[in-house]
Motif scaffolding. Structure first.
Motif, PDB file in Angstrom:
ATOM      1  N   MET A  37       0.852  -1.195   0.000  1.00 46.66           N
ATOM      2  CA  MET A  37       0.000   0.000   0.000  1.00 46.66           C
ATOM      3  C   MET A  37       0.886   1.243   0.000  1.00 46.66           C
ATOM      4  SD  MET A  37      -3.078  -1.000   2.623  1.00 46.66           S
ATOM      5  CE  MET A  37      -1.962  -1.225   4.013  1.00 46.66           C
ATOM      6  N   VAL A  38       0.718   2.058  -1.015  1.00 50.06           N
ATOM      7  CA  VAL A  38       1.526   3.264  -1.127  1.00 50.06           C
ATOM      8  C   VAL A  38       0.660   4.511  -0.957  1.00 50.06           C
ATOM      9  CG1 VAL A  38       3.071   4.600  -2.593  1.00 50.06           C
ATOM     10  CG2 VAL A  38       3.231   2.109  -2.573  1.00 50.06           C
ATOM     11  N   ASN A  39      -0.304   4.691  -1.836  1.00 52.45           N
ATOM     12  CA  ASN A  39      -1.132   5.902  -1.807  1.00 52.45           C
ATOM     13  C   ASN A  39      -2.504   5.700  -1.186  1.00 52.45           C
ATOM     14  OD1 ASN A  39       0.644   7.828  -3.016  1.00 52.45           O
ATOM     15  ND2 ASN A  39       0.414   6.687  -4.915  1.00 52.45           N
ATOM     16  N   GLY A  40      -2.830   4.499  -0.811  1.00 54.05           N
ATOM     17  CA  GLY A  40      -4.124   4.256  -0.186  1.00 54.05           C
ATOM     18  C   GLY A  40      -4.422   2.782  -0.116  1.00 54.05           C
ATOM     19  N   CYS A  41      -5.467   2.442   0.621  1.00 51.76           N
ATOM     20  CA  CYS A  41      -5.910   1.056   0.697  1.00 51.76           C
ATOM     21  C   CYS A  41      -6.615   0.682  -0.598  1.00 51.76           C
ATOM     22  CB  CYS A  41      -6.862   0.859   1.882  1.00 51.76           C
ATOM     23  SG  CYS A  41      -6.137   1.306   3.484  1.00 51.76           S
ATOM     24  N   GLY A  42      -6.620  -0.597  -0.904  1.00 48.70           N
ATOM     25  CA  GLY A  42      -7.308  -1.061  -2.092  1.00 48.70           C
ATOM     26  C   GLY A  42      -8.816  -0.835  -1.998  1.00 48.70           C
ATOM     27  N   ILE A  43      -9.467  -0.708  -3.149  1.00 46.08           N
ATOM     28  CA  ILE A  43     -10.920  -0.574  -3.190  1.00 46.08           C
ATOM     29  C   ILE A  43     -11.521  -1.945  -2.903  1.00 46.08           C
ATOM     30  CG2 ILE A  43     -12.893   0.126  -4.589  1.00 46.08           C
ATOM     31  CD1 ILE A  43     -10.913   1.777  -6.282  1.00 46.08           C
ATOM     32  N   ALA A  44     -12.240  -2.054  -1.813  1.00 51.33           N
ATOM     33  CA  ALA A  44     -12.751  -3.351  -1.364  1.00 51.33           C
ATOM     34  C   ALA A  44     -13.763  -3.916  -2.363  1.00 51.33           C
ATOM     35  CB  ALA A  44     -13.396  -3.216   0.009  1.00 51.33           C
ATOM     36  N   PRO A  45     -13.831  -5.245  -2.497  1.00 54.41           N
ATOM     37  CA  PRO A  45     -14.839  -5.854  -3.380  1.00 54.41           C
ATOM     38  C   PRO A  45     -16.246  -5.390  -3.020  1.00 54.41           C
ATOM     39  CG  PRO A  45     -13.254  -7.498  -2.659  1.00 54.41           C
ATOM     40  CD  PRO A  45     -12.958  -6.257  -1.873  1.00 54.41           C
ATOM     41  N   GLY A  46     -17.019  -5.028  -4.033  1.00 52.12           N
ATOM     42  CA  GLY A  46     -18.385  -4.574  -3.819  1.00 52.12           C
ATOM     43  C   GLY A  46     -18.525  -3.117  -3.461  1.00 52.12           C
ATOM     44  N   SER A  47     -17.400  -2.394  -3.346  1.00 52.64           N
ATOM     45  CA  SER A  47     -17.455  -0.975  -3.008  1.00 52.64           C
ATOM     46  C   SER A  47     -16.967  -0.145  -4.190  1.00 52.64           C
ATOM     47  CB  SER A  47     -16.608  -0.684  -1.765  1.00 52.64           C
ATOM     48  OG  SER A  47     -15.238  -0.933  -2.024  1.00 52.64           O
ATOM     49  N   ASN A  48     -16.914   1.162  -4.019  1.00 51.90           N
ATOM     50  CA  ASN A  48     -16.446   2.023  -5.099  1.00 51.90           C
ATOM     51  C   ASN A  48     -15.661   3.189  -4.507  1.00 51.90           C
ATOM     52  OD1 ASN A  48     -18.315   4.556  -4.862  1.00 51.90           O
ATOM     53  ND2 ASN A  48     -19.726   2.803  -4.773  1.00 51.90           N
ATOM     54  N   PHE A  49     -14.899   3.827  -5.357  1.00 55.00           N
ATOM     55  CA  PHE A  49     -14.103   4.996  -4.952  1.00 55.00           C
ATOM     56  C   PHE A  49     -14.007   5.908  -6.161  1.00 55.00           C
ATOM     57  CE2 PHE A  49     -10.266   7.467  -4.175  1.00 55.00           C
ATOM     58  CZ  PHE A  49     -10.392   7.800  -2.832  1.00 55.00           C
ATOM     59  N   THR A  50     -14.287   7.178  -5.972  1.00 57.08           N
ATOM     60  CA  THR A  50     -14.263   8.141  -7.074  1.00 57.08           C
ATOM     61  C   THR A  50     -12.989   8.966  -7.023  1.00 57.08           C
ATOM     62  OG1 THR A  50     -16.678   8.291  -7.094  1.00 57.08           O
ATOM     63  CG2 THR A  50     -15.459  10.077  -8.171  1.00 57.08           C
ATOM     64  N   TYR A  51     -12.241   8.945  -8.113  1.00 54.77           N
ATOM     65  CA  TYR A  51     -11.049   9.776  -8.239  1.00 54.77           C
ATOM     66  C   TYR A  51     -11.413  11.058  -8.978  1.00 54.77           C
ATOM     67  CZ  TYR A  51      -8.199   5.666  -7.055  1.00 54.77           C
ATOM     68  OH  TYR A  51      -7.630   4.592  -6.417  1.00 54.77           O
ATOM     69  N   GLU A  52     -10.996  12.185  -8.457  1.00 58.41           N
ATOM     70  CA  GLU A  52     -11.146  13.458  -9.148  1.00 58.41           C
ATOM     71  C   GLU A  52      -9.746  13.995  -9.428  1.00 58.41           C
ATOM     72  OE1 GLU A  52     -13.640  16.091  -6.986  1.00 58.41           O
ATOM     73  OE2 GLU A  52     -15.388  14.752  -7.030  1.00 58.41           O
TER      74      GLU A  52
ATOM     75  N   TYR B 259      11.411  -4.984  -2.033  1.00 55.87           N
ATOM     76  CA  TYR B 259      10.355  -4.155  -1.477  1.00 55.87           C
ATOM     77  C   TYR B 259       9.234  -4.992  -0.863  1.00 55.87           C
ATOM     78  CZ  TYR B 259       6.349  -0.993  -1.336  1.00 55.87           C
ATOM     79  OH  TYR B 259       5.253  -0.270  -0.929  1.00 55.87           O
ATOM     80  N   GLN B 260       8.718  -4.513   0.271  1.00 60.60           N
ATOM     81  CA  GLN B 260       7.494  -5.040   0.863  1.00 60.60           C
ATOM     82  C   GLN B 260       6.633  -3.864   1.307  1.00 60.60           C
ATOM     83  OE1 GLN B 260       7.898  -8.340   3.743  1.00 60.60           O
ATOM     84  NE2 GLN B 260      10.081  -8.362   3.248  1.00 60.60           N
ATOM     85  N   ASP B 261       5.326  -4.009   1.148  1.00 58.98           N
ATOM     86  CA  ASP B 261       4.417  -2.948   1.560  1.00 58.98           C
ATOM     87  C   ASP B 261       4.485  -2.725   3.070  1.00 58.98           C
ATOM     88  OD1 ASP B 261       3.108  -1.818  -0.658  1.00 58.98           O
ATOM     89  OD2 ASP B 261       1.820  -3.574  -0.866  1.00 58.98           O
ATOM     90  N   SER B 262       4.285  -1.485   3.465  1.00 59.11           N
ATOM     91  CA  SER B 262       4.110  -1.179   4.883  1.00 59.11           C
ATOM     92  C   SER B 262       2.667  -1.476   5.277  1.00 59.11           C
ATOM     93  CB  SER B 262       4.449   0.290   5.152  1.00 59.11           C
ATOM     94  OG  SER B 262       3.664   1.132   4.328  1.00 59.11           O
ATOM     95  N   LEU B 263       2.414  -1.571   6.572  1.00 62.71           N
ATOM     96  CA  LEU B 263       1.063  -1.869   7.052  1.00 62.71           C
ATOM     97  C   LEU B 263       0.125  -0.673   6.868  1.00 62.71           C
ATOM     98  CD1 LEU B 263       1.873  -3.833  10.347  1.00 62.71           C
ATOM     99  CD2 LEU B 263       1.290  -4.748   8.096  1.00 62.71           C
ATOM    100  N   VAL B 264       0.686   0.536   6.887  1.00 56.11           N
ATOM    101  CA  VAL B 264      -0.077   1.763   6.680  1.00 56.11           C
ATOM    102  C   VAL B 264       0.355   2.358   5.346  1.00 56.11           C
ATOM    103  CG1 VAL B 264      -0.525   4.093   7.546  1.00 56.11           C
ATOM    104  CG2 VAL B 264      -0.264   2.183   9.151  1.00 56.11           C
ATOM    105  N   PRO B 265      -0.573   2.804   4.502  1.00 55.17           N
ATOM    106  CA  PRO B 265      -0.161   3.429   3.236  1.00 55.17           C
ATOM    107  C   PRO B 265       0.885   4.520   3.467  1.00 55.17           C
ATOM    108  CG  PRO B 265      -2.526   3.099   3.241  1.00 55.17           C
ATOM    109  CD  PRO B 265      -2.047   2.734   4.620  1.00 55.17           C
ATOM    110  N   SER B 266       1.942   4.473   2.690  1.00 60.09           N
ATOM    111  CA  SER B 266       3.065   5.390   2.905  1.00 60.09           C
ATOM    112  C   SER B 266       2.665   6.850   2.758  1.00 60.09           C
ATOM    113  CB  SER B 266       4.195   5.047   1.930  1.00 60.09           C
ATOM    114  OG  SER B 266       4.669   3.733   2.165  1.00 60.09           O
ATOM    115  N   LEU B 267       1.702   7.140   1.897  1.00 58.55           N
ATOM    116  CA  LEU B 267       1.220   8.508   1.773  1.00 58.55           C
ATOM    117  C   LEU B 267       0.623   8.995   3.088  1.00 58.55           C
ATOM    118  CD1 LEU B 267       0.581  11.026   0.080  1.00 58.55           C
ATOM    119  CD2 LEU B 267      -1.559   9.911  -0.607  1.00 58.55           C
ATOM    120  N   PHE B 268      -0.116   8.125   3.774  1.00 55.99           N
ATOM    121  CA  PHE B 268      -0.697   8.504   5.053  1.00 55.99           C
ATOM    122  C   PHE B 268       0.396   8.828   6.065  1.00 55.99           C
ATOM    123  CE2 PHE B 268      -4.846   5.841   4.418  1.00 55.99           C
ATOM    124  CZ  PHE B 268      -5.031   6.474   3.208  1.00 55.99           C
TER     125      PHE B 268
END
Length: 413
Positions: free
Chosen positions: A1-16, A264-273
């Motif tokens: 996770m770099v810029n955010g958590c993944g979009i969960a199955p069945g959900s949505n996320f709007t990018y502007e 490389y391995q992902d951190s537990l918290v998105p790095s952007l956060f």
């Protein structure tokens, strides 16, 4: 996770996205290398004031469709003993989402100018594009406009994009062919897969004969001879990074990929956060975890990257959030400088792009200005390589980032 958590199955996320650029791009999933499984599509951003007006456009988005998922493919590759190979399930080439042998014709009208956009959504191989008896003029590379550069063929590595202009003939006396050729460079030869050639019709008149050529051109993409349309001289570096592109094996002979010997391995918290919420600690690379191989860059400094590929494996190196100048390339084992190729230091505006193909046994020097605050991946765009750890993070201007960006409430929730 770099810029955010993944979009969960069945959900949505709007990018502007406030668009500040135009050009040829592509969208793809960056969780679990999902572009390998088909989560990808070209993205074309047009400019109403484009300095290269054309009569019509054509798009060729090329990818390799594998009969297994990236998860299954990586499991094969990571078998103990180092004997697993995903090539036992070879891919097929898709052109605009259709099997390559079903390539569709394009229609040319005399003396019209056409823009052809090439998008490489490949997971692995190189490919080339050519049109018989027609010159191609490169005018855009990875979203950056260039001075026109005449070529006979364009070679593409994974994640790269190129636009060419083609001037149609002044007669309808003949029809021609275009060719998309998948190369067998650095991949095992598989009949009908590596190499493979897909031919399509360039139609001037339905009753005209087809002009068949005896050979199809093939050559490397000469980045050092291309200049950007908007003049920007060779950047002077404030700091230089040596990036050793290599790999290793565990005690069980399971492969992993590294930059400077770090997988490389992902951190537990998105790095952007982390960059946004840790105050002054955000300027310390260890804040993001040693396994993320993070470099923290000052806002607006010029960074030189020396990509060093000493093994038998090439790497299409892609940087998020920026484009970089291609300054120099040569062979890593060259002790005389005979292989060294470099752009002129003055009076030249080097090509800028976001993905450079570093071939096996080669080095490439690239420079960019860190002027886009954020947390950005630098990685190899072979799906298996990033899946095995071939990634690092560039945290650009964390202080400026904290002053200018806020997490949307939906993300915090």
């Amino acid at each position: 996770m770099v810029n955010g958590c993944g979009i969960a199955p069945g959900s949505n996320f709007t990018y502007e996205i406030p668009l500040q650029q135009s050009g040829t791009y592509w969208l793809h999933g960056h969780a679990a290398e999902q572009n390998f499984d088909g989560l990808q599509t070209p993205l074309i951003i047009t400019d109403p004031n484009d300095p290269y007006p054309v009569d019509e456009e054509y798009l060729f988005a090329v990818d390799d469709w594998w009969p297994i998922t990236i998860k299954e493919s990586l499991a094969i590759l990571q078998q103990p003993g180092g004997l697993g190979t995903p090539f036992v399930y070879p891919p097929q080439t898709l052109i605009n989402g259709v099997f390559g042998n079903l390539t569709k014709p394009v229609t040319f009208e005399p003396e019209k100018t056409y823009r052809i956009r090439l998008v490489s959504m490949m997971s692995l191989p190189l490919w080339e594009f050519a049109i018989d008896d027609h010159e191609l003029y490169i005018v855009e590379v990875d979203g950056v406009l260039t001075k026109p550069k005449a070529v006979n063929v364009v070679r593409m590595a994974p994640a790269q994009r190129v636009s060419v202009l083609v001037r149609a003939k002044n007669t309808v006396a003949k029809n021609y062919q275009y060719h998309i050729t998948v190369l067998d460079e650095y991949v095992p030869p598989i009949p009908g897969v590596y190499p493979a050639q897909f031919d399509g019709a360039v139609v001037y008149h339905p009753d005209a004969p087809v002009d068949i050529v005896q050979s199809i051109p093939s050559e490397r993409f000469d980045e050092l001879s291309i200049e950007t349309l908007e003049y920007e001289p060779v950047l002077v570096a404030d700091q230089s990074m040596f990036l050793n592109l290599t790999y290793g094996f565990t005690e069980e002979e399971i492969p992993f990929e590294t930059i400077n010997l770090i997988a490389y391995q992902d951190s537990l918290v998105p790095s952007l956060f982390s960059a946004l919420t840790t105050g002054e600690r955000a300027i310390n690379p260890i804040t993001y975890g040693p396994q993320t191989n993070t470099r923290v860059l000052k806002y607006n400094e010029v960074v030189e990257m020396l990509f060093w590929s000493p093994t038998e494996l090439p790497h299409p190196m892609h940087l998020h959030g920026h484009v970089f100048q291609i300054i120099e390339r040569g062979l890593v084992n060259d002790t005389t400088g005979a292989s060294r190729q470099r752009v002129p230091d003055t009076g030249f505006s080097p090509l800028q792009r976001d993905t450079v193909h570093v071939t096996q046994g080669e080095y490439v020097i690239a420079r960019f200005r860190a002027n886009n605050p954020g947390v950005w991946n630098l990685h190899c765009h072979f799906s298996w390589h990033i899946g095995l750890g071939f990634n690092m993070l560039m945290v650009v201007g964390p202080r400026e980032l904290q002053r200018t960006m806020r997490l949307p409430p939906a993300v915090i929730e």
